[in-house]
Design a protein around this motif. Structure first.
Motif, PDB file in Angstrom:
ATOM      1  N   GLN A 622      33.733  -2.777  13.414  1.00  9.33           N
ATOM      2  CA  GLN A 622      33.101  -4.087  13.237  1.00  9.33           C
ATOM      3  C   GLN A 622      32.412  -4.536  14.522  1.00  9.33           C
ATOM      4  OE1 GLN A 622      35.223  -7.112  10.677  1.00  9.33           O
ATOM      5  NE2 GLN A 622      36.917  -5.666  10.928  1.00  9.33           N
ATOM      6  N   GLN A 623      33.049  -4.258  15.663  1.00 13.76           N
ATOM      7  CA  GLN A 623      32.423  -4.602  16.942  1.00 13.76           C
ATOM      8  C   GLN A 623      31.129  -3.810  17.145  1.00 13.76           C
ATOM      9  OE1 GLN A 623      35.382  -3.985  19.983  1.00 13.76           O
ATOM     10  NE2 GLN A 623      36.893  -5.291  18.952  1.00 13.76           N
ATOM     11  N   HIS A 626      28.312  -5.336  15.105  1.00 15.95           N
ATOM     12  CA  HIS A 626      27.736  -6.512  15.771  1.00 15.95           C
ATOM     13  C   HIS A 626      26.856  -6.083  16.945  1.00 15.95           C
ATOM     14  CE1 HIS A 626      29.692  -9.653  13.486  1.00 15.95           C
ATOM     15  NE2 HIS A 626      30.879  -9.058  13.637  1.00 15.95           N
ATOM     16  N   SER A 629      23.550  -4.982  15.731  1.00 16.60           N
ATOM     17  CA  SER A 629      22.872  -6.015  14.935  1.00 16.60           C
ATOM     18  C   SER A 629      22.761  -5.638  13.456  1.00 16.60           C
ATOM     19  CB  SER A 629      21.463  -6.282  15.500  1.00 16.60           C
ATOM     20  OG  SER A 629      21.539  -6.663  16.854  1.00 16.60           O
ATOM     21  N   VAL A 632      24.184  -9.012   7.710  1.00 15.81           N
ATOM     22  CA  VAL A 632      25.392  -9.722   7.264  1.00 15.81           C
ATOM     23  C   VAL A 632      26.017  -9.022   6.063  1.00 15.81           C
ATOM     24  CG1 VAL A 632      26.263 -11.909   6.369  1.00 15.81           C
ATOM     25  CG2 VAL A 632      24.483 -11.901   8.128  1.00 15.81           C
ATOM     26  N   THR A 635      28.328  -6.327   7.580  1.00 17.24           N
ATOM     27  CA  THR A 635      29.486  -6.824   8.333  1.00 17.24           C
ATOM     28  C   THR A 635      30.489  -7.534   7.425  1.00 17.24           C
ATOM     29  OG1 THR A 635      28.232  -8.838   8.862  1.00 17.24           O
ATOM     30  CG2 THR A 635      28.189  -7.039  10.477  1.00 17.24           C
ATOM     31  N   GLN A 639      34.331  -6.353   6.768  1.00 18.19           N
ATOM     32  CA  GLN A 639      35.385  -7.320   7.068  1.00 18.19           C
ATOM     33  C   GLN A 639      36.298  -7.532   5.864  1.00 18.19           C
ATOM     34  OE1 GLN A 639      33.993 -11.206   8.197  1.00 18.19           O
ATOM     35  NE2 GLN A 639      35.978 -11.859   8.984  1.00 18.19           N
TER      36      GLN A 639
END
Length: 655
Positions: A622-623, A626, A629, A632, A635, A639
């Protein structure tokens, strides 16, 4: 009156079974086969087995397919017997024990392959045992005996197929046409419940029913495929319809989850469209036309992705359904749908169950061999054969204990029934082939009716009675030999039943956990940037595993919901626009390797460690998303999967 009442359902197959038995008997004696009994027994088993499984007259092609499997299994078993005898002819005792291991190995393989193909492997196991036991006095006769047995079995199979063709076998095509219409209506009703959204129990019942019906349609497709080559185009379409049906189920359930998170996700326009009731496939077709017009007006951006995907999949379903019903030539548009994705076959989650079956067959056969060698009982070889037959045929079915009990009851019935035929009927028909055929036809007719009702003991009674009757060439009548053979059958089935009861199958929980971890692995493997991997369609395999979970844990709603959520996560991540770069690609491989180690872990401690490592790697992933980029859509999906795995980690790792 009783016979007239059952005429529409059962009489035709009863005549078919009688014809197969009589034809095999007549051909066996006409061509002076050494043991026509094997031809008659083969015809009876090949014809009655599919009827017992179907609970009625089998569909067209089922008897031919079972006959083909029996031929393949017999040849594999005969070759294995020849190899064992050539290698171990100087150690007959050891050869018998190795043959028991071979029977166990074949049972192990039959527990892992497709259910419809398992019969061939089970047959290969006990065919080798039959040949090796029978030729013990003179091993040099092995090639001759194997050739005779194969020829007698081919005669029996051809007799069953000819009888099937004479009585106009039922085609499953009309049933498939009706089921396609009904399935489309039920898919629409499930989507109505999910858009509403309805009560969770109603949705669970609806999607569980659809999963079963979709699996049933896939079974119908297999029957249609073996029925005739003229259904080749329909078979290709039905394969794609299976995937589309599963896609519709997944998208509908995901719509419900979206609705719970965001109640206003589905617009009022689509709510109103889905609120209208439907009764037929034509009604669904009209609703889909209206929805496509609305999509043209509103655009995809104002429509939830799940609803948009559902409408597209339903439209493709409708297009292919028309082609199946009409059996027309595949058009260019249909060809594009059929070649859209590569369907991945499922990996068996029943390896522990298969190992239990291996030990059940091996141990029971070895006990029978030791009992025979220790006592020297002349019918000990018959007991060993029955042990191998019962364990090989019972292991692949959902309830092996009941199958073994069916054989026990059948042998108890076969003893008095066989004695009546042996002492009264057959001596009286000794001078007339016609009377002998009529007498056996009458027995097969009435047992054939009971077989279709799935009466406990019916299959065992049919096979056991034919096996102990003197149908050799020439026929001899020695009561001691008859009684010895009948008792050998009964002792063998009882010993097999005892072994199945004593060696318990404790694989249910382990299989369930393996299935759930395979769902996790599928969701993790969907995170990839490889274009070829993203085109792989795992949905049929995942739902096949889900169907197995339904059978293993009926009524366990928590497991079903977890599995369905993981399937939804897999589909969501498979279409997510993951950024393409070397860093993420390398980490995807690492995640897949860790997920595979969770499935392969041999103990709870190793499984927990690997699962914890997987959760830690998902946090790192997940890091990285991010950092690069990622959208959404990606991610949020990762999640949600991570949160789900944290929540259910005990169910996924503990025994």
């Amino acid at each position: 009156m009783g016979i007239l009442a059952i005429a529409p359902q059962h009489l035709r197959f009863a005549f078919k079974l009688s014809t197969a038995v009589v034809l095999a008997l007549f051909v066996g004696f006409h061509f002076n086969l050494e043991t026509p009994r094997w031809a008659v027994l083969t015809a009876a088993i090949v014809a009655s087995g599919p009827a017992f499984a179907a609970g009625g007259e089998p569909w067209s092609g089922a008897i031919r397919y079972r006959g083909m499997l029996r031929i393949i299994g017999t040849f594999i078993g005969s070759i294995a017997a020849l190899v064992l005898i050539i290698v171990m002819i100087r150690a007959p005792g050891l050869m018998l024990l190795v043959c028991c291991l071979w029977a166990g190995f074949c049972t192990w393989v039959s527990s892992l392959v497709k259910v419809e193909n398992s019969y061939a492997w089970g047959l290969a196991g006990y065919t080798a045992l039959i040949i090796i036991i029978t030729i013990q006095p003179d091993p040099l006769l092995t090639p001759q005996f194997a050739l005779e047995r194969c020829s007698e079995i081919v005669v029996g199979i051809v007799s069953a197929i000819v009888a099937d063709l004479l009585f106009s076998p039922r085609s499953i095509k009309h049933e498939i046409d009706r089921e396609l219409d009904a399935l489309l209506v039920e898919q629409y009703r499930l989507m109505q419940l999910c858009v509403a959204p309805a009560d969770g129990e109603d949705v669970d019942a609806a999607w569980g029913n659809l999963v079963r019906r979709t699996a049933g349609l896939e079974g119908m497709r297999s029957n249609l495929n073996i029925e005739s080559s003229r259904w080749a185009s329909a078979n290709r379409r039905l394969k794609a319809i299976n995937t589309l049906s599963l896609t519709l189920i997944t998208q509908a359930c995901e719509t419900m989850l979206v609705q719970k998170a965001r109640p206003d996700a589905v617009s009022d326009t689509f709510r109103e469209l889905f609120a209208e009731p439907v009764e037929t496939a034509t009604d669904v077709h009209r609703r889909l036309k209206r929805m496509r017009r609305v999509l043209v007006w509103t655009g995809e951006r104002d429509t939830p992705e799940t609803v948009y995907t559902w409408i597209g999949a339903a439209t493709r379903f409708l297009l292919l359904k028309r082609g199946v019903i009409g059996n027309t030539r595949i058009t260019g548009v249909e060809e594009a749908i059929l070649d859209e994705e590569v369907v991945i076959k499922p990996v068996s989650a029943e390896r522990h169950h298969a190992m239990v079956n291996f030990w059940r067959t091996t141990v029971s056969c070895a006990l029978g061999v030791l009992f025979w060698l220790w006592t020297g009982w002349t019918s000990g070889n018959g007991a060993i054969v029955m042990i191998a037959v019962v364990t090989a045929l019972a292991m692949r079915l959902p309830n092996p204990r009941m199958v073994a009990l069916d054989f026990v009851y059948g042998m108890l019935v076969a003893l008095p029934l066989g004695a009546f035929y042996f002492l009264v009927i057959m001596p009286a028909t000794q001078q007339s082939m016609l009377l002998l055929c009529i007498s056996l036809a009458v027995m097969a007719f009435f047992i054939g009716i009971e077989v279709q009702k799935r009466r406990l003991g019916s299959m065992g009674a049919l096979a056991g009675t034919i096996n102990i009757l003197v149908l050799d060439n020439p026929m001899t009548f020695h009561f001691n030999q008859f009684l010895d053979s009948a008792l050998g059958q009964l002792v063998g089935t009882l010993l097999a039943f005892v072994v199945i009861v004593v060696i318990r199958d404790n694989s249910r929980e382990r299989t369930g956990r393996t299935l759930l971890n395979q769902f996790v692995s599928a969701a993790v493997s969907a995170m990839t940037t490889n274009k070829a991997r993203r085109k792989e369609n795992h949905l049929p395999a995942l739902y096949q595993q889900l169907f197995l979970l339904l059978n293993k844990f009926p009524g366990d709603v928590a497991k079903f919901r977890l599995a369905l959520n993981l399937i939804i996560a897999h589909q969501r991540l498979r279409t997510a626009p993951v950024p393409v770069n070397a860093d993420l690609s390398a980490f995807h491989r690492q995640l897949r390797n860790t997920a595979d180690r969770v499935i392969a872990a041999s103990s709870d401690d190793k499984r927990r460690r690997n699962f914890k490592q997987l959760l830690d790697e998902l946090e790192i992933y997940q890091q990285k998303l991010h950092l690069w980029s990622a959208p959404v859509q990606v991610t949020e999906s990762v999640q949600r999967l991570t949160v789900m795995l944290h929540k259910y980690q005990h169910a996924l790792t503990d025994s």
